[in-house]
Write a protein that holds these residues in place. Sequence first.
Motif, PDB file in Angstrom:
ATOM      1  N   ARG A  13       7.625  -3.901 -10.505  1.00 51.99           N
ATOM      2  CA  ARG A  13       6.501  -3.399 -11.305  1.00 51.99           C
ATOM      3  C   ARG A  13       5.190  -4.061 -10.900  1.00 51.99           C
ATOM      4  NH1 ARG A  13       7.979  -0.255 -15.732  1.00 51.99           N
ATOM      5  NH2 ARG A  13      10.235  -0.030 -15.917  1.00 51.99           N
ATOM      6  N   ALA A  14       5.247  -5.324 -10.551  1.00 51.19           N
ATOM      7  CA  ALA A  14       4.039  -6.012 -10.090  1.00 51.19           C
ATOM      8  C   ALA A  14       3.547  -5.409  -8.776  1.00 51.19           C
ATOM      9  CB  ALA A  14       4.314  -7.499  -9.921  1.00 51.19           C
ATOM     10  N   LEU A  15       4.470  -5.068  -7.884  1.00 51.74           N
ATOM     11  CA  LEU A  15       4.090  -4.448  -6.619  1.00 51.74           C
ATOM     12  C   LEU A  15       3.473  -3.070  -6.850  1.00 51.74           C
ATOM     13  CD1 LEU A  15       7.112  -5.440  -4.354  1.00 51.74           C
ATOM     14  CD2 LEU A  15       4.719  -5.965  -3.894  1.00 51.74           C
ATOM     15  N   LEU A  16       4.043  -2.304  -7.779  1.00 48.15           N
ATOM     16  CA  LEU A  16       3.473  -0.998  -8.106  1.00 48.15           C
ATOM     17  C   LEU A  16       2.023  -1.144  -8.569  1.00 48.15           C
ATOM     18  CD1 LEU A  16       6.449   0.632 -10.052  1.00 48.15           C
ATOM     19  CD2 LEU A  16       5.517   1.443  -7.901  1.00 48.15           C
ATOM     20  N   ALA A  17       1.802  -2.125  -9.452  1.00 50.05           N
ATOM     21  CA  ALA A  17       0.453  -2.338  -9.978  1.00 50.05           C
ATOM     22  C   ALA A  17      -0.521  -2.720  -8.867  1.00 50.05           C
ATOM     23  CB  ALA A  17       0.486  -3.414 -11.058  1.00 50.05           C
ATOM     24  N   GLU A  18      -0.058  -3.503  -7.893  1.00 47.61           N
ATOM     25  CA  GLU A  18      -0.924  -3.938  -6.793  1.00 47.61           C
ATOM     26  C   GLU A  18      -1.480  -2.761  -6.000  1.00 47.61           C
ATOM     27  OE1 GLU A  18       0.572  -6.841  -4.083  1.00 47.61           O
ATOM     28  OE2 GLU A  18       1.481  -8.046  -5.680  1.00 47.61           O
ATOM     29  N   VAL A  19      -0.640  -1.724  -5.813  1.00 48.97           N
ATOM     30  CA  VAL A  19      -1.082  -0.590  -4.985  1.00 48.97           C
ATOM     31  C   VAL A  19      -1.593   0.572  -5.830  1.00 48.97           C
ATOM     32  CG1 VAL A  19       0.484  -1.230  -3.124  1.00 48.97           C
ATOM     33  CG2 VAL A  19       1.241   0.432  -4.844  1.00 48.97           C
ATOM     34  N   GLY A  20      -1.667   0.379  -7.153  1.00 49.74           N
ATOM     35  CA  GLY A  20      -2.238   1.400  -8.017  1.00 49.74           C
ATOM     36  C   GLY A  20      -1.303   2.537  -8.376  1.00 49.74           C
ATOM     37  N   LEU A  21       0.020   2.270  -8.387  1.00 50.04           N
ATOM     38  CA  LEU A  21       0.994   3.276  -8.811  1.00 50.04           C
ATOM     39  C   LEU A  21       1.458   2.971 -10.228  1.00 50.04           C
ATOM     40  CD1 LEU A  21       3.211   3.718  -5.613  1.00 50.04           C
ATOM     41  CD2 LEU A  21       1.680   5.411  -6.628  1.00 50.04           C
ATOM     42  N   PRO A  22       1.649   3.989 -11.057  1.00 46.05           N
ATOM     43  CA  PRO A  22       2.078   3.750 -12.445  1.00 46.05           C
ATOM     44  C   PRO A  22       3.540   3.341 -12.509  1.00 46.05           C
ATOM     45  CG  PRO A  22       2.016   6.101 -12.006  1.00 46.05           C
ATOM     46  CD  PRO A  22       1.453   5.437 -10.780  1.00 46.05           C
ATOM     47  N   ALA A  23       3.868   2.475 -13.461  1.00 47.68           N
ATOM     48  CA  ALA A  23       5.261   2.057 -13.643  1.00 47.68           C
ATOM     49  C   ALA A  23       6.160   3.243 -13.959  1.00 47.68           C
ATOM     50  CB  ALA A  23       5.346   1.012 -14.762  1.00 47.68           C
TER      51      ALA A  23
END
Length: 300
Positions: A13-23
Amino acid sequence: FADVATACGLDPRALLAEVGLPARCLEDPDLMVPTQRVGELLERAAQRADDPAFGLRMAQSRRLSNLGPLGMLVRDEATLRSALEALVRHIHVHNEAMSVTVEERGGLVVIRVALDGGGQPLRQAVEITVAVLFRVLRVFLGAGWQPRLVCFVHAAPPQLAMHRRLFGRPVEFGHEFNGIVCNAADLDRPNPAADAVMARYTRRLVEQAQRARTTTADRVRELVVLLLPRGHCRVEVVAQHLGLDRRTIARRLAAEGTTFSDLVNELRRELLARYRDEGGHAYTEIALRLGFSAPSAFSR
């Protein structure tokens, strides 16, 4: 992605947030997300995990069902040739940035895949795509089938153990295209699990999705067709796939003049008529394909 990332000691989830993708994209299989961000996500994960085969580890658990209705259409085609034709024609329903081409040269077939990442490095995404194509071929040709060659444009990683475990030994890097080379005779091998009725029905759904998928009823119908043969066709499961709660689905379907039960029964009636017209299907087989847990429930 979440399972492989976690196994590598990463926080998905942290990686998703880094690239601007929703959880939410971890739970909703129908959510369309930008290819460039997915490519960046996979490259970051591979780098942080120090694992150049990160994408291939993801591909090991992917199945035809990951392609949604398109996967179901491919599964039920009569031959590998017709399955590839369906993939070429409809792949953009599943992935707008992906293209597949099939070329016959003498006794060989070259299946090329391409991803448009807008200039973003897509090494991991490309390897997932080729690996999924390889798994599709093995659905038709058997677990022991080997291609003539598996090709990648990018350079070879330091270690090839995962590539050879998944593809066998015919893997080469630095080619002019990404894809698979196989024998032309493989394309016409019959598919013993083909279901002509379901293939025609799913083709119609996929073609409708190409034109437009604007209503909740359309989205529910697509999922119902996928879930019926698995015995999981419940409104709670459909709601989970759509990222909604069951009351929201009920409210939207009511506004469109229908209900979940009406849609399920309507699809069952349509498919039953097609199986009956086709002939050659056992009563118990039809019951299971229409999502009934027992023939007695089908009789009632």
